[in-house]
Design a protein around this motif. Sequence first.
Motif, short mmCIF file in Angstrom:
data_model
loop_
_atom_site.label_atom_id
_atom_site.label_comp_id
_atom_site.label_asym_id
_atom_site.label_seq_id
_atom_site.Cartn_x
_atom_site.Cartn_y
_atom_site.Cartn_z
N LEU A 82 -2.03 -35.94 -26.81
CA LEU A 82 -2.43 -35.86 -25.52
C LEU A 82 -1.06 -35.18 -23.86
N GLY B 35 -13.61 -38.56 -23.99
CA GLY B 35 -12.38 -40.02 -24.11
C GLY B 35 -13.66 -41.21 -23.23
N TYR C 276 -7.49 -36.48 -25.45
CA TYR C 276 -7.14 -37.88 -25.06
C TYR C 276 -6.62 -38.30 -26.42
N THR C 277 -6.87 -37.84 -27.20
CA THR C 277 -6.48 -38.16 -28.87
C THR C 277 -6.14 -37.83 -29.66
N HIS D 298 -7.19 -46.59 -27.05
CA HIS D 298 -8.25 -45.73 -26.42
C HIS D 298 -9.00 -47.06 -25.44
N ARG E 53 -13.86 -38.90 -17.13
CA ARG E 53 -12.32 -39.79 -16.75
C ARG E 53 -11.70 -39.93 -15.15
N ALA F 266 -1.47 -37.43 -21.28
CA ALA F 266 -3.03 -38.24 -20.11
C ALA F 266 -3.34 -38.57 -19.79
N SER F 267 -2.83 -39.72 -20.06
CA SER F 267 -2.69 -41.62 -19.00
C SER F 267 -1.29 -41.54 -18.63
#
Length: 820
Positions: free
Chosen positions: A169, A631, A407-408, A642, A777, A62-63
């Motif tokens: 993620l 997120g 995200y988690t 995070h 985000r 995701a990131s």
Amino acid sequence: MRYVWAVLIGVTVWAIGSTAQAEPSLREAAFAGPMKHVSEIVFAARRFAGDGHWYANFAYYASEDQPKAYAQGGQLCKLDVATGQVKVLLDAPEGSVRDPVVHYDGKTILFAYRKPGTEHFHLYTIQSDGSGLTQLTDGDYDDLEPCWLPDGDIVFVSSRCKRWVNCWLTQVAVMYRCKPDGTGIHQLSANIEHDNTPWVLPDGRIIYQRWEYIDRSQVHYHHLWTVNPDGTGQMTYFGNLHGGTLMIDAKPIPNTEQVVAIFSPGHGRREHAGAVTIVNPADGPDARSFARELNPDKEYRDPYAFSADCILVARGPEMQLMNGAGKTEVLYRLPEEMVKAGYQMNEPRPIVSRQRERIIAPRIDPSKQTGKLILANVYEGRAMADVKPGEIKKLLVVESLPKPINYTGGMDPLSYGGTFTLERIIGTVPVEPDGSAYMQLPAMRSLFFVALDENDLSVKRMHSFVSVMPGEVTSCVGCHEQRTQTTLPTHNLMAMAKSPAVPEPIADVPDVFDYPRDIQPILDALCVSCHGYDKTEKGGPFAGRLILTGDHGPMFSHSYYMMTIAQLFSDGRNRAQSNYAPRVIGSSASQILKMLDGSHYGVKATPHQYKMLRLWIETAAAYPGTYAALGTGMIGGYYSNHPTNVDWEWPTTKAGAAVIDRKCQGCHNDKPKLLPRALSDERGVSFWQPNLNDARLAMSRHIVFNLTRPDKSLMLLAPLAQSVGGYGICKTADGKPADVFTSVEDADYQTLLKMIDAGRANLADIKRFDMPGFRPRGAYIRELKRYGVLPPTFGDNDPIDPYATDRAYWESLWYQPRAD
């Protein structure tokens, strides 16, 4: 680089670490028997990456600052079993190769290939002599785990479904199908989580792994299912009632009704590693004793059976043979230079011609938007003995909604120990007096049912999903039906005398609930006068140690947290449990509805307020009504990396923590420390039975810090003397008021207030989904632009309605009829 490889044979072992035994050669027995027609074996050698999750082995996280889920380095290879020589058919030191499968002609190899310099796996074919490399699929998505179908088409899994794992993620891949040249790609599965390793059974059905968790544990239910090659007839094959094992890589054992599969422990290991297991479906999908583990070693992968006593497997860098007693012999091992470079053996499969399986005629009509489902008798099934005939009046049809990003590994902020997923109300369909129902449902959607009584309260609830293909007509016996029994109707089903019922939408309620928008106003009207922070004519403050105001805590509103831990509603939680007894989950078991009938101090909800609360509970009782909330707006999330898991202004936090240590830990020294993010009890609330007098809950960061009105924080009011406006809850060892603070001017009191006010300012800056000026985000925007929901030119400061954007995303996934 093309390695010159040599074969290693004749080493017989029982398990890793054991002493070699002087046993008859498995190789000799195999090549004199069920493998006598095998002269070459194709396999993939590749390096592993990812984070250890069995599904995290393609695409990106995701990131963007995280590493890719795949590793660089892969080869497609062919072993000559007579000479021990290996030919590299395709070398990709800066790419990767996986999932080879040989065509029925014994010549063409289908596989997934990520070309050097690219990010995505796509389907390719190559001839067994290394010639004719041909790309079949392309695009901004990953295609992998292909298998030939007997009619010449290809089934595979793909991230073209545009969704993310609900509890991690990484991206999801579900089943698709295409023509042998890669054209005509279309989706076969509506799953919002992973499908994996499809393979054709002798009767023409596809066996595959399906991961799902409809209001139950996210790490327990990934088992074997079957489906027809056109996506119709989805049915559990083995294990869905028994959590705790990943069942994957299943393939038929020739001349038997059994399959060999990998049973990977718990939530599954990297690249599907687990125990080689033979599954006999003769006693149904729930018969645990009919799954026989061959070898206790849990590091095997990619089984391919020639018989029940001759199975080709991969383990680490080795290709091994395993017999029916679990004894193994190394057939080939990668060269040490490749082993040292991190290469592993994968997907060894014979290069032989084979007979095509039965072809199942298509049962779909692609020009239709719906399919039909017949329910014979809702009262036929497991755990239904206490449900009286005629008790169920209708079915609530609910859709489990895919995530555009995640995200988690936790469920926050969607729930506190409960759902990972938003759910949408489709409508209701009637159940006839004989228990039958006949309905027309939207195609290619993840749907489940809640059985309702005459008062629209839940009687039973599905913890799995069902979907229909366009034009499909399918049926089920009953509610949680027995898979080993056939029920013959004694009469013509009453529902079949009518046209199929289209789910009737429910008026005056949202189809996707948002707690602050839809539920908090009801609590404000009915409950807050007593269960608030201030004394009113009706009662309070803090009546029953229950706060039901909408004030923001670090992650949730105070009322949402308290509603959860006081068990005022009954949802599935994140428990490894399903097939509950009647009326123990959902609206029938929810205390809040019973308290609003006038029996609780005369408080009575209006019919509309009651309906809103009831349907919010039936749709998983989530906090936000948009995935854009993921997120964002959280102070102190699960993971230290995070983006919102930041300490409030460090000087004030440190000073406040020092006060807590000095003033509070003397009494609370056997409890978790009262730091702003120290009490991460999200996991615990899923499993233990909370009560409002539990110090862990009374001290939770989710309730002691008020980030809307800092001076109304329990961190301040509980130890403040009643004489100066506090609650005086803190007691001495003999039960007398401790009066930790006797004045709001106390220096320590002011230090705590400054710390909490810094948290308020931080939340005002990062913003929660229900706050003015909220924006999702960047990764949410990125993915919705990639999906075509937002325009490519959408800018960082362009206005966005998260609720409308979510809806546009979901609708973009709806099945569109096609002429072919």
